[in-house]
Design a protein around this motif. Sequence first.
Motif, PDB file in Angstrom:
ATOM      1  N   GLN A 105       0.831  -1.202   0.000  1.00 40.08           N
ATOM      2  CA  GLN A 105       0.000   0.000   0.000  1.00 40.08           C
ATOM      3  C   GLN A 105       0.872   1.262   0.000  1.00 40.08           C
ATOM      4  O   GLN A 105       0.511   2.280  -0.576  1.00 40.08           O
ATOM      5  CB  GLN A 105      -0.914   0.014   1.230  1.00 40.08           C
ATOM      6  N   TRP A 155      -1.104   1.674  -5.853  1.00 39.39           N
ATOM      7  CA  TRP A 155      -1.851   1.516  -4.616  1.00 39.39           C
ATOM      8  C   TRP A 155      -1.928   2.818  -3.838  1.00 39.39           C
ATOM      9  O   TRP A 155      -2.535   2.869  -2.778  1.00 39.39           O
ATOM     10  CB  TRP A 155      -1.247   0.402  -3.749  1.00 39.39           C
ATOM     11  N   HIS A 156      -1.320   3.860  -4.350  1.00 33.31           N
ATOM     12  CA  HIS A 156      -1.388   5.162  -3.691  1.00 33.31           C
ATOM     13  C   HIS A 156      -2.729   5.823  -3.950  1.00 33.31           C
ATOM     14  O   HIS A 156      -3.421   5.497  -4.915  1.00 33.31           O
ATOM     15  CB  HIS A 156      -0.272   6.090  -4.211  1.00 33.31           C
ATOM     16  N   SER A 157      -3.074   6.777  -3.094  1.00 28.81           N
ATOM     17  CA  SER A 157      -4.295   7.538  -3.304  1.00 28.81           C
ATOM     18  C   SER A 157      -4.159   8.402  -4.550  1.00 28.81           C
ATOM     19  O   SER A 157      -3.056   8.784  -4.919  1.00 28.81           O
ATOM     20  CB  SER A 157      -4.565   8.429  -2.089  1.00 28.81           C
ATOM     21  N   PRO A 158      -5.275   8.718  -5.196  1.00 24.48           N
ATOM     22  CA  PRO A 158      -5.200   9.545  -6.407  1.00 24.48           C
ATOM     23  C   PRO A 158      -4.650  10.932  -6.100  1.00 24.48           C
ATOM     24  O   PRO A 158      -4.946  11.511  -5.051  1.00 24.48           O
ATOM     25  CB  PRO A 158      -6.662   9.645  -6.872  1.00 24.48           C
ATOM     26  N   ASP A 159      -3.857  11.435  -7.021  1.00 21.52           N
ATOM     27  CA  ASP A 159      -3.322  12.789  -6.917  1.00 21.52           C
ATOM     28  C   ASP A 159      -4.182  13.688  -7.798  1.00 21.52           C
ATOM     29  O   ASP A 159      -4.094  13.638  -9.019  1.00 21.52           O
ATOM     30  CB  ASP A 159      -1.862  12.807  -7.363  1.00 21.52           C
ATOM     31  N   PHE A 160      -5.006  14.512  -7.158  1.00 22.18           N
ATOM     32  CA  PHE A 160      -5.942  15.332  -7.916  1.00 22.18           C
ATOM     33  C   PHE A 160      -5.284  16.540  -8.577  1.00 22.18           C
ATOM     34  O   PHE A 160      -5.970  17.354  -9.199  1.00 22.18           O
ATOM     35  CB  PHE A 160      -7.114  15.761  -7.014  1.00 22.18           C
ATOM     36  N   HIS A 161      -3.965  16.672  -8.464  1.00 20.30           N
ATOM     37  CA  HIS A 161      -3.237  17.667  -9.251  1.00 20.30           C
ATOM     38  C   HIS A 161      -2.899  17.105 -10.625  1.00 20.30           C
ATOM     39  O   HIS A 161      -2.510  17.841 -11.516  1.00 20.30           O
ATOM     40  CB  HIS A 161      -1.952  18.072  -8.536  1.00 20.30           C
ATOM     41  N   VAL A 190     -17.418  14.274  -7.145  1.00 22.06           N
ATOM     42  CA  VAL A 190     -18.054  15.451  -6.538  1.00 22.06           C
ATOM     43  C   VAL A 190     -19.416  15.716  -7.183  1.00 22.06           C
ATOM     44  O   VAL A 190     -20.387  16.049  -6.488  1.00 22.06           O
ATOM     45  CB  VAL A 190     -17.119  16.674  -6.648  1.00 22.06           C
ATOM     46  N   LEU A 197     -20.607   4.031  -2.206  1.00 24.16           N
ATOM     47  CA  LEU A 197     -19.786   4.223  -0.999  1.00 24.16           C
ATOM     48  C   LEU A 197     -18.557   3.334  -1.013  1.00 24.16           C
ATOM     49  O   LEU A 197     -17.433   3.790  -0.793  1.00 24.16           O
ATOM     50  CB  LEU A 197     -20.624   3.902   0.231  1.00 24.16           C
ATOM     51  N   ALA A 206     -16.166   4.178  -3.998  1.00 21.75           N
ATOM     52  CA  ALA A 206     -15.524   5.488  -3.808  1.00 21.75           C
ATOM     53  C   ALA A 206     -14.426   5.385  -2.759  1.00 21.75           C
ATOM     54  O   ALA A 206     -13.325   5.927  -2.930  1.00 21.75           O
ATOM     55  CB  ALA A 206     -16.552   6.543  -3.407  1.00 21.75           C
ATOM     56  N   ALA A 207     -14.712   4.694  -1.667  1.00 21.74           N
ATOM     57  CA  ALA A 207     -13.693   4.516  -0.623  1.00 21.74           C
ATOM     58  C   ALA A 207     -12.489   3.753  -1.172  1.00 21.74           C
ATOM     59  O   ALA A 207     -11.341   4.110  -0.902  1.00 21.74           O
ATOM     60  CB  ALA A 207     -14.289   3.773   0.573  1.00 21.74           C
ATOM     61  N   LEU A 240     -10.545   6.104  -3.588  1.00 22.26           N
ATOM     62  CA  LEU A 240      -9.788   7.137  -2.884  1.00 22.26           C
ATOM     63  C   LEU A 240      -8.572   6.538  -2.186  1.00 22.26           C
ATOM     64  O   LEU A 240      -7.565   7.208  -1.975  1.00 22.26           O
ATOM     65  CB  LEU A 240     -10.671   7.855  -1.867  1.00 22.26           C
ATOM     66  N   GLN A 241      -8.659   5.275  -1.845  1.00 23.38           N
ATOM     67  CA  GLN A 241      -7.518   4.631  -1.207  1.00 23.38           C
ATOM     68  C   GLN A 241      -6.435   4.298  -2.226  1.00 23.38           C
ATOM     69  O   GLN A 241      -5.249   4.484  -1.970  1.00 23.38           O
ATOM     70  CB  GLN A 241      -7.973   3.359  -0.495  1.00 23.38           C
ATOM     71  N   SER A 242      -6.840   3.785  -3.374  1.00 23.12           N
ATOM     72  CA  SER A 242      -5.864   3.362  -4.387  1.00 23.12           C
ATOM     73  C   SER A 242      -6.353   3.713  -5.781  1.00 23.12           C
ATOM     74  O   SER A 242      -7.465   3.342  -6.153  1.00 23.12           O
ATOM     75  CB  SER A 242      -5.636   1.858  -4.312  1.00 23.12           C
ATOM     76  N   SER A 300      -2.622  16.160  -2.490  1.00 28.08           N
ATOM     77  CA  SER A 300      -3.904  15.498  -2.260  1.00 28.08           C
ATOM     78  C   SER A 300      -3.792  14.582  -1.037  1.00 28.08           C
ATOM     79  O   SER A 300      -2.719  14.081  -0.742  1.00 28.08           O
ATOM     80  CB  SER A 300      -4.310  14.680  -3.484  1.00 28.08           C
ATOM     81  N   PRO A 301      -4.899  14.356  -0.336  1.00 27.45           N
ATOM     82  CA  PRO A 301      -4.824  13.535   0.883  1.00 27.45           C
ATOM     83  C   PRO A 301      -4.445  12.091   0.570  1.00 27.45           C
ATOM     84  O   PRO A 301      -4.784  11.555  -0.478  1.00 27.45           O
ATOM     85  CB  PRO A 301      -6.248  13.600   1.441  1.00 27.45           C
ATOM     86  N   ASP A 302      -3.762  11.497   1.518  1.00 27.19           N
ATOM     87  CA  ASP A 302      -3.420  10.080   1.433  1.00 27.19           C
ATOM     88  C   ASP A 302      -4.449   9.308   2.248  1.00 27.19           C
ATOM     89  O   ASP A 302      -4.425   9.343   3.484  1.00 27.19           O
ATOM     90  CB  ASP A 302      -2.009   9.856   1.989  1.00 27.19           C
ATOM     91  N   PHE A 303      -5.336   8.618   1.565  1.00 29.30           N
ATOM     92  CA  PHE A 303      -6.442   7.940   2.236  1.00 29.30           C
ATOM     93  C   PHE A 303      -6.023   6.634   2.909  1.00 29.30           C
ATOM     94  O   PHE A 303      -6.872   5.882   3.376  1.00 29.30           O
ATOM     95  CB  PHE A 303      -7.602   7.713   1.263  1.00 29.30           C
ATOM     96  N   HIS A 304      -4.729   6.339   2.953  1.00 31.53           N
ATOM     97  CA  HIS A 304      -4.235   5.246   3.783  1.00 31.53           C
ATOM     98  C   HIS A 304      -4.014   5.723   5.208  1.00 31.53           C
ATOM     99  O   HIS A 304      -3.908   4.917   6.124  1.00 31.53           O
ATOM    100  CB  HIS A 304      -2.910   4.699   3.231  1.00 31.53           C
ATOM    101  N   GLU A 314     -12.774  11.254   5.672  1.00 35.55           N
ATOM    102  CA  GLU A 314     -13.610  10.535   4.701  1.00 35.55           C
ATOM    103  C   GLU A 314     -14.920  10.096   5.364  1.00 35.55           C
ATOM    104  O   GLU A 314     -16.009  10.248   4.804  1.00 35.55           O
ATOM    105  CB  GLU A 314     -12.838   9.314   4.193  1.00 35.55           C
ATOM    106  N   VAL A 352     -19.654  21.038  -0.415  1.00 35.13           N
ATOM    107  CA  VAL A 352     -19.098  20.385  -1.614  1.00 35.13           C
ATOM    108  C   VAL A 352     -17.846  21.128  -2.072  1.00 35.13           C
ATOM    109  O   VAL A 352     -16.858  20.518  -2.481  1.00 35.13           O
ATOM    110  CB  VAL A 352     -20.161  20.299  -2.728  1.00 35.13           C
ATOM    111  N   LEU A 393     -15.147  20.121   0.197  1.00 33.29           N
ATOM    112  CA  LEU A 393     -14.733  18.752  -0.129  1.00 33.29           C
ATOM    113  C   LEU A 393     -13.788  18.750  -1.324  1.00 33.29           C
ATOM    114  O   LEU A 393     -12.735  18.111  -1.315  1.00 33.29           O
ATOM    115  CB  LEU A 393     -15.974  17.902  -0.415  1.00 33.29           C
ATOM    116  N   LEU A 412      -9.799  17.582  -1.552  1.00 31.93           N
ATOM    117  CA  LEU A 412      -9.223  16.592  -2.469  1.00 31.93           C
ATOM    118  C   LEU A 412      -8.007  17.168  -3.199  1.00 31.93           C
ATOM    119  O   LEU A 412      -7.112  16.427  -3.600  1.00 31.93           O
ATOM    120  CB  LEU A 412     -10.269  16.123  -3.488  1.00 31.93           C
ATOM    121  N   GLN A 413      -7.973  18.479  -3.364  1.00 27.76           N
ATOM    122  CA  GLN A 413      -6.827  19.140  -3.993  1.00 27.76           C
ATOM    123  C   GLN A 413      -5.654  19.284  -3.024  1.00 27.76           C
ATOM    124  O   GLN A 413      -4.499  19.104  -3.399  1.00 27.76           O
ATOM    125  CB  GLN A 413      -7.227  20.541  -4.478  1.00 27.76           C
TER     126      GLN A 413
END
Lengths: 545, 518
Positions: free
Chosen positions: A263, A269-275, A287, A308, A311-312, A315-317, B262-266, B274, B299, B302, B306-307
């Motif tokens: 992980q 396995w990293h969270s998405p980078d929204f940049h 959104v 749900l 999405a979870a 966001l995790q991977s 961006s946040p690390d959801f681990h 979340e 929203v 939110l 995420l950014q």
Amino acid sequence: MTTMAEPVVRVHARSRRWLEELVSPGGLFVSAIVILALFPVTSIIRDPDFWWHLRAGQLIVDHGALLGTDPFTYTVSSHAWTMHEWLSEVFFAVVQRAGGLGPIVLILSVVTWIGIVCILLRAALRAPNRFVLGLGVLLGVIAGYPIWGPRVQMVTFCFSALTLLLVERHLVRGGRAIWLLVPLFLVWSNLHSGFIIGLGFIAVVIVAELAGRRLGMPDNASSSRVRALIPVLVACAVVSMINPNGPGILLYAFQTQTSAAQQALILEWHSPDFHDWNVLPFGIMLVSLVALITVNRRLRARDAALVLVTAALALQSVRHIALFVAAATPVWINQADLLLRRRRGRAVQRRPGAMPPLRLRVLTFAALAVTLFAAFVAGRLVPAMRAQPGSLAYAQEFPVCATRWLATAPRPLNIFNQYGEGGFLSYQLSSRGDKVFVFGDAALMGDALLYRYAAVEAVQPSWESIIRSAGTDIVLFDTGTPLANVMAHSTRWVNVYHDPLSVAFVPVDKQSALNLPPAPASYPPGDPCSQLKVASSVNGGTQNP
Amino acid sequence: MSAMRVVPTGELERERRAARRTRFTWIAGAALLTLALTVQPFRDTDVWWHLALGQLITTHGIPAHEPFSFLPAAYPWVGQQWLYEVLLAGLVGAGGAALASAVMGAVAVVALVVAALAVPRTARVGGVWLAIGILLSGLVMAQVVGVRGQVISLAGVAAVLFVIARWREGRTGFVWLLPALFLVWANMHAGFIVGLAILALALPLARALAPATAIARKPLAAALGLSLLATLINPAGIALYGYVAETFMNPTITQVVTEWMSPDFHNVWVQLFEAEAILLVVLWVIGGGPDRFDAVLAVAALAATLQAQRNISLFALIAVPQIALYGSRAWRLRIAPRLRARRTATAPRAASLIAVAAITAVAAAVATTVVPRLTSSASAAFESSRYPKAAADYVAAHFARDRLYTADSWGGYLAFRFPEGRVVFLYDETAIFGSAALQRYLDVHLLRKDWATVLSSESVHHAIVGDNSQEAAAFHEIGWTIDCHDATSGSLVMTAPTMAPSKVSSPLAVPTTAATAC
């Protein structure tokens, strides 16, 4: 009194209605989207894991049995290997021997596309507005862009979408087609360990519907149809155990989720980078879905649960974005359609304008479909199918030129490699006896090795002792990486090879013993490795696969 | 004819007082508990350079140029947090790190409470739900509060939400507090921009909270305009907005500063965010739907989170009144009708005693957690373990005036320790430095192709680096030697060779003997 002609007339009327709908403006839009969806899912093979899967498949076919341990590494060759994708690997090997990489690219692209079609069909069960349907599918295709490409994971995407389609169809219409899931899971569990996702989806739907009924949520499926899913789920779980690994395959799939090393260290396995512009559409889809649900305030229990959960996961991977697309796209379409109906209900309805004759519309549709499909075949499919492992397209993604040079070494080598290149190196060089430090089966590698690899890649002070203590002969890494830039300054290592993508170092005290050939000073004109120099300098460098 | 309960006026007043007491008890209890989360030692690495600046401003005024680094900054200094920095220096001067931690912890709690009080009065949200909102959001934002300027902005946002709620109830007078708020806010933290954005959203979107109330948008518009003008009353004037734009729009920042990623959801703290976001959406749906202003605000927060994960605290704060309001509504609509619990009335005097006892117990529990953090020994121990204190002491004793390389996370601390002589490489005031300086730092930190050349061209001969860092391993390969090892913070002091080394014959070995301790 009915006549023999009446069923024929009914079928003819139904076919005409279907044709009318297909060539309506909305139908044209949806059809165009469905064909356009072929573009992003088709490419050369960029998945770094494909290559070791292909090589493993070749070895399975040659030996007539699964491999108990891995033949590729000099580090974990004693680890027991759970070959959870053996059927995919054999399939790749057989097809590649018959027709090269081209058919594999075609088949995996079609598999992905079928998954998208399943998403569309599932959304269409609720008869949404056609433009909303097309828009939603388009958004889903764009949101999944970081993940698309010919790779085994697309089997799980396709089968997940198919599972959700069959489940939804069962809950809406009933019937026995739901039992098609059983043979599906039998095949799936031997193709890819992602079958556990499919089991999870069915379980989530069952629990959500039961809970939703108690909570008074809208549009619940009939309880008899929900209950009918339970034996289906059990049967699917049982047949999933019919694979060379037996019931243990169910636990194997959870290993990745519970492995801290995987992980933390593996990019997918990293969270998405929204940049990242590639990931932003997923964020927009997420959104906007939240906004739609909030405005409509009408959501079925199973839709809520699927959104749900996926999405979870997404966001995790980032690799789970495909699952989110599979589960949430029909929900997005349904919610957007609900909003449109509410707004239309308030607005004054305009009389639709007169439509051109059916024949003209059919011709228009045919012309559009043929043009788009021809553009896809000529511009995307054929170039992707024609690319071979030694071509420039692959040389820009994988160490093609470096492996060509390594293949001229007088004896097999232990290669400390970049994680994402272990598969390609194994495919190209393992028949010579060369071994790699690590490749992409992270569960096989184990957390301990992954952490050791990460310490080297991050150039922690222990980097050299890790490399040497493993028995490494040569380090092959991407140009411009921290490790390469530090080793270039080290007096204990000597640079023996360099191209725009890769650089190789050997220990000074081993250089003469290894007796490596000199790195090629130049390549013949037209050779991909000479073009790699030019292409890379134009592109301003390479990126790791 | 339906039965009506006739209640004597006196009893009605007693019931109202009891309800108020209960509400207060819940809020006070939640606030006290949250204090245990918000009172933090100097965990934020930026606190040190803010402190150094505060001390500098107190003695010499606001500098015209960046004062600590030897790298040329792209932009003139913008003292956008000068007032916060001066106050911080004053707090530390008066009571050490403990006082600063206590005060900023209290500010964060005040922000949460004020945000909770932004629920509409007509909604009659019970104390329980207010407490839930405060506690949940306090937990979510626990990792990003502490001694940092962002907490000031959280308090500002809470105040804006409170004013908007009162304005929506028809109490327009509250809006005239805004210009004064923004005047102070714009001199304490650049997050005032968020407050202006919230007001700009409220103007077209917010509706009256009570059916009979007429909402007057002109006073809010006027207050927004005055607030905008008030923000120009700062040392940088309108250039403050250029600074804010540079911070938000510089892509290099996301490479350097973790909080802008961006946040690390681990991460379990991000998973709490979340969970809170999911809870909020669920409460919207089952609570009869959100007001459109609330929905747009949440929203947007939110999307902003995420950014950049630093916006988790903003989302959590915005969520406080919404969780309370929609949670309360959802309970009344969905859950309460299904419960057949008998309500036994508690005697008012007994209820008061229970409330006092509960508050006292909570306060005692929190005190046992918080007070040990506020001792000078605890502060000193934290500083030594988290920051290269001993290494900096060594440098101060041996090469006080020489340029130093260190990772940006320690750059602020070194700016505090060595405020004179411009010996620091870089710290996290990224908007002032600009892309060129940031890339120069990243060339070394990320060990890009010319990393060694940057060190020599900038005449950097000493470094404080992590003992397990890539810089330590890399510098060793070009002949740098270890002067000492600060085991407490896990840092090394390294020095470049005076002549080019002929050969580095072995890998880096971090010394572990007492003789090599800093």
